[in-house]
Design a protein around this motif. Structure first.
Motif, PDB file in Angstrom:
ATOM      1  N   ARG A   1       0.811  -1.215   0.000  1.00  0.00           N
ATOM      2  CA  ARG A   1       0.000   0.000   0.000  1.00  0.00           C
ATOM      3  C   ARG A   1       0.849   1.272   0.000  1.00  0.00           C
ATOM      4  O   ARG A   1       0.321   2.358   0.189  1.00  0.00           O
TER       5      ARG A   1
ATOM      6  N   ARG B   1      -6.936   5.015   0.118  1.00  0.00           N
ATOM      7  CA  ARG B   1      -6.718   5.441  -1.260  1.00  0.00           C
ATOM      8  C   ARG B   1      -7.963   6.162  -1.761  1.00  0.00           C
ATOM      9  O   ARG B   1      -9.077   5.660  -1.631  1.00  0.00           O
TER      10      ARG B   1
ATOM     11  N   TRP C   1       0.745   2.624  -7.453  1.00  0.00           N
ATOM     12  CA  TRP C   1      -0.093   3.449  -8.316  1.00  0.00           C
ATOM     13  C   TRP C   1      -0.202   2.901  -9.739  1.00  0.00           C
ATOM     14  O   TRP C   1      -1.185   3.182 -10.440  1.00  0.00           O
TER      15      TRP C   1
ATOM     16  N   GLY D   1      -4.302   1.062  -8.036  1.00  0.00           N
ATOM     17  CA  GLY D   1      -4.071   2.430  -8.469  1.00  0.00           C
ATOM     18  C   GLY D   1      -4.651   2.678  -9.847  1.00  0.00           C
ATOM     19  O   GLY D   1      -5.842   2.476 -10.086  1.00  0.00           O
TER      20      GLY D   1
END
Length: 282
Positions: free
Chosen positions: A134, A140, A263, A268
């Motif tokens: 993470r 997120r 990401w 992501g």
């Protein structure tokens, strides 16, 4: 109790407070009670001034922050030397919000009025993350801004905001990708508080110049980029997926690897990049 009783009570309270202050200030200068009272009054006055100044300057700070972000986006897009003003260059960049779950661009959404930092703190606008992979983040945002540069209608550059934990700070940056959604064109870290002369080189031009041309995602769509310890052997078969480590800053280097893989992965921008790659191949 009459309607006039509250103002009257407040007036009496204020009058009593002023009378008490006058009594204290009549005390000799070497009286500890007078010293304490003067200190308290000064602290109160200073706090009022500081609070008023902060409130009055907030709009200016927000405008400056927005302009600074525009400048970073234009720079990483490669439009900073095109002979245009900042606003003219930024107008060439398409600003969108993407739903990270589906990878779809969101219609009728204004990225310039959206803060992913605020969204990450709001449980209704973000998702909790598991411990693994993470990038040091707890939550997120469900949506993130993306910036697209087109030339003659064809996608030329994809710019993604990225962030994650370093050694001492959360590092915020912008990653520019080629239309294939796999190859780096540019990278910048515009906000970080890593160790001066070591981890702070994450924002240094020399190190950032190593990123263009690196292949961050393999053919299967999995993030493979890694900031290694030491230097990359140019002759190694995986050299295109590796970047030199930051000397004396292993944890900052690891932080960059972690945030990039997060990401660029499924939690992501992965679904969004998969859609772009499908369109690019088509």
């Amino acid at each position: 109790m009459s309607a006039d009783s509250h103002p009257q009570a407040q007036s009496q309270h204020t009058g009593g407070l002023l009378a008490s202050l006058k009594t204290v200030f009549r005390l000799p200068n070497d009286d500890p009670r007078k010293t304490i009272a003067v200190a308290l009054v000064l602290c109160l006055a200073c706090s009022v001034v500081v609070s008023a100044t902060a409130v009055s300057l907030r709009p200016l700070q927000e405008r400056n922050a927005a302009r600074a972000l525009k400048s970073e986006v234009v720079k990483v897009a490669g439009l900073d030397s095109a002979g245009m003003s900042l606003d003219q260059a930024f107008e060439r960049i398409e600003q969108r919000l993407v739903d990270l779950e589906t990878g779809e661009l969101i219609a009728d959404a204004n990225p310039m009025t959206y803060s992913y930092r605020d969204a990450a703190k709001n449980p209704t606008m973000s998702s909790a993350l598991d411990e693994a992979g993470r990038a040091g983040l707890q939550r997120r945002p469900d949506r993130m801004p993306v910036y697209l540069v087109r030339q003659d209608g064809q996608l030329e550059t994809i710019i993604l905001p990225v962030y994650g934990a370093g050694l001492w700070s959360t590092m915020h940056g912008l990653l520019a990708l080629a239309p294939d959604g796999r190859t780096a064109k540019a990278l910048t870290f515009y906000e970080q508080r890593e160790t001066a002369g070591l981890g702070s080189e994450v924002a240094g031009e020399r190190w950032l110049s190593e990123w263009p041309g690196k292949v961050l995602i393999d053919q299967a769509g999995q993030p493979v980029i890694e900031v290694v310890k030491g230097s990359v052997d140019p002759g190694a078969p995986n050299a295109e997926h590796r970047v030199d480590g930051l000397s004396g800053a292993t944890l900052t280097s690891n932080g960059v690897t972690n945030l990039m893989r997060f990401w660029l992965g499924e939690q992501g921008y992965g679904p969004f990049l998969n859609r772009l790659r499908d369109n690019h191949r088509g």
